[in-house]
Design a protein around this motif. Sequence first.
Motif, mmCIF file in Angstrom:
data_model
loop_
_atom_site.group_PDB
_atom_site.id
_atom_site.type_symbol
_atom_site.label_atom_id
_atom_site.label_comp_id
_atom_site.label_asym_id
_atom_site.label_seq_id
_atom_site.Cartn_x
_atom_site.Cartn_y
_atom_site.Cartn_z
ATOM 1 N N THR A 3 -11.080 0.662 -52.869
ATOM 2 C CA THR A 3 -10.428 -0.405 -53.785
ATOM 3 C C THR A 3 -11.551 -1.567 -53.769
ATOM 4 O OG1 THR A 3 -8.437 -0.054 -53.265
ATOM 5 C CG2 THR A 3 -8.757 -2.101 -54.183
ATOM 6 N N PRO A 25 -0.914 -6.666 -65.603
ATOM 7 C CA PRO A 25 -0.532 -6.138 -64.432
ATOM 8 C C PRO A 25 -1.588 -4.832 -64.101
ATOM 9 C CG PRO A 25 1.530 -6.016 -65.337
ATOM 10 C CD PRO A 25 0.456 -6.645 -66.234
ATOM 11 N N HIS A 26 -1.544 -3.836 -64.954
ATOM 12 C CA HIS A 26 -2.342 -2.908 -65.033
ATOM 13 C C HIS A 26 -3.205 -2.232 -66.363
ATOM 14 C CE1 HIS A 26 0.797 -2.120 -61.663
ATOM 15 N NE2 HIS A 26 -0.288 -1.289 -61.397
ATOM 16 N N THR A 28 -5.482 0.675 -68.051
ATOM 17 C CA THR A 28 -5.969 1.868 -67.929
ATOM 18 C C THR A 28 -7.377 2.081 -69.082
ATOM 19 O OG1 THR A 28 -4.663 3.086 -69.826
ATOM 20 C CG2 THR A 28 -4.011 3.302 -67.569
ATOM 21 N N GLU A 31 -5.810 1.742 -72.677
ATOM 22 C CA GLU A 31 -5.479 0.402 -72.978
ATOM 23 C C GLU A 31 -6.355 -0.765 -73.202
ATOM 24 O OE1 GLU A 31 -1.162 0.633 -70.593
ATOM 25 O OE2 GLU A 31 -2.947 0.311 -69.388
ATOM 26 N N GLN A 62 -9.393 2.259 -57.306
ATOM 27 C CA GLN A 62 -8.851 1.108 -57.993
ATOM 28 C C GLN A 62 -9.711 -0.008 -58.092
ATOM 29 O OE1 GLN A 62 -4.807 0.093 -57.106
ATOM 30 N NE2 GLN A 62 -5.455 -0.584 -55.223
ATOM 31 N N ILE A 64 -9.291 -4.170 -58.755
ATOM 32 C CA ILE A 64 -8.629 -5.261 -58.784
ATOM 33 C C ILE A 64 -9.041 -6.603 -59.205
ATOM 34 C CG2 ILE A 64 -6.722 -6.922 -57.654
ATOM 35 C CD1 ILE A 64 -5.909 -4.219 -57.558
ATOM 36 N N THR A 77 -4.864 -8.203 -61.915
ATOM 37 C CA THR A 77 -4.895 -6.881 -62.651
ATOM 38 C C THR A 77 -5.482 -5.700 -61.970
ATOM 39 O OG1 THR A 77 -5.192 -8.217 -64.728
ATOM 40 C CG2 THR A 77 -5.680 -6.169 -64.988
ATOM 41 N N CYS A 78 -4.741 -4.737 -61.927
ATOM 42 C CA CYS A 78 -5.258 -3.383 -61.266
ATOM 43 C C CYS A 78 -5.691 -2.436 -62.460
ATOM 44 C CB CYS A 78 -4.010 -2.869 -60.632
ATOM 45 S SG CYS A 78 -4.754 -1.189 -59.767
ATOM 46 N N ILE A 79 -7.119 -2.135 -62.134
ATOM 47 C CA ILE A 79 -7.930 -1.396 -63.418
ATOM 48 C C ILE A 79 -7.516 0.225 -62.732
ATOM 49 C CG2 ILE A 79 -9.868 -0.790 -64.515
ATOM 50 C CD1 ILE A 79 -8.756 -3.815 -64.999
ATOM 51 N N VAL A 80 -7.151 1.111 -63.427
ATOM 52 C CA VAL A 80 -7.031 2.329 -63.036
ATOM 53 C C VAL A 80 -7.451 3.357 -64.110
ATOM 54 C CG1 VAL A 80 -5.271 2.072 -61.468
ATOM 55 C CG2 VAL A 80 -4.786 2.490 -63.692
#
Length: 81
Positions: A3, A25-26, A28, A31, A62, A64, A77-80
């Motif tokens: 991470t 929060p997330h 993709t 998005e 991931q 953050i 914010t979590c980038i996945v």
Amino acid sequence: NVTLTFCFEKKGVLKNADDENSVIPHITSQEYKQLVEEGVISGGMIPKLDNSFNALSRGVKQVIITQASNLEGSEGTCIVK
């Protein structure tokens, strides 16, 4: 599993730049593209997110985006993929 955490002055990627509490929060890849087209994400946040997705394409699980003061917290914010 790796991470990567980016620490910036904001709590994360904001939906409204004038509202510090509007953290998304997330995000993709799809998005992200839509949020850029809508103008929600612009300016200096674009290279930060481009680097985040580049890291994901190179094996990072991931990314953050948060403030340094929140490294142990759950904000950001979590980038996945």
